[in-house]
Motif scaffolding. Sequence first.
Motif: not given
Length: 470
Positions: A69-71, A92-97
Amino acid sequence: MKKLLLFFALFATATTAMSQIKVTTAGNVGVGTNAPLHKFQIGSIWTFHDGSTNKIIGRNSFWNGTNHVRIQQGYASQIVFDPNGKIEFQMVGDGAPNSIIPSWNTVTMANNGNLGIGITSPAQKLHVVGNTTITGNLGVGVTSPTQKLHVFGTSFLQGNVNIGGAIQINPYTNTDYAVYLDWTGDYGHAAIYSGSFRLQLGKTNNRVYKIFAYNTSSIDYGVSSDERIKENITLLENPIEKIKQISGYRYNLKRGIFPEDISEEEVAGFTKNRIGFLAQEVEKVFPELVTHPQSEEEFCSMNYDGMIPVLLEAIKEQQTQIEHLRTLIYEREYDMLFLMDQIDACCQNKPDYSSPRGQEEKDIENENIEKNLSNIENNSQSVEKARLFQNIPNPFSIDTKIEFEIPENAHSAKLLIHDMQGAEIKSYNMTQKGLCAIVVNGFELTAGMYLYTLLIDNKIIDTKRMILTK
């Protein structure tokens, strides 16, 4: 008082330290964060996780027990240290929190030294899955690469590889595969294969569709021509008439068809005098030999090898015509000789019957004529049923059969064979009566025309011609 001041100083130091290092009740330690998500975390994005199967250093990612999971908003990456010695670099590319990371772009270093890009289990020293671009020298298995790609050892590249320079694969080594390029997806059926001083393009079930080249040379090559792979097989008809509709030409290739970066010296070698056909002209007569281009940039091509069967059949047809004409010439030659003999017989000087000597010669000639007529009458019954037939086959090259009929009351019968100069070649004495036959073997004679004559009781019954070809 001093003890009290020392206590407050220690308490202040501890309080300050506790505000910088956070230890949760779960045993997680955080530096610069009050809510460490793993065993050890620095700031808001760097995590260190010691799980049951691997050790992870993560950036902007943590393992919640089920998913990565992205922080916070942004890119994420991590380094995985496998217990077996494998190291994975995952991005991995850009993503939401708090968004789940379903998969990673992976670079793997296996414990055997294999390097994998886009794959977690590299099977070779360099195993790439995906597009690859190299703009500088790359050495694999060598410390000082001299080419853009300098490889010692087996390498496996899967996907598009763009290399702006020369490629050396297994240089100066004796291996089964000097070059092995496969875009069929079926290992063992290479599109291009080189080994043991041979270069092979494709295989039986993976053939190369087209090859375009300015110039080629070969010591030996073969084209599949097995009868088992062909159907609708028919002989070529009227090859000579069709060949008469096309021509051979001497020509030069135009300079404009070659790339501009080719030197004029090289172009001079390609634009020298050539001999060949015009595809558009050949197509009108033999459309099977011409291939049309798929675009305006391409040109019509012609199967020159396909002209070989046409020329072969034309030569055979021409040879048949030559043999026929030769037969006619032989026949006319015999007729000419016969006519010349008749002319000579007619033009001989006749005796002068007005003189006493001439009258005596005339009496003798009349007496001989009466005797001959008597002999002809006596022998008429012997020869009236005698016949000589034409030999079969004629012309012949191996052997031929001559049939003839001998009357039952004939006293003697003979078959003679003469050449065109009148020399007797063979003689056959016949003891049988009725329909008879002999076989003449061609290997006993030389090629040419012969005369064969049937004699019954020393009388010529008939003479015919036969032709031997080799």
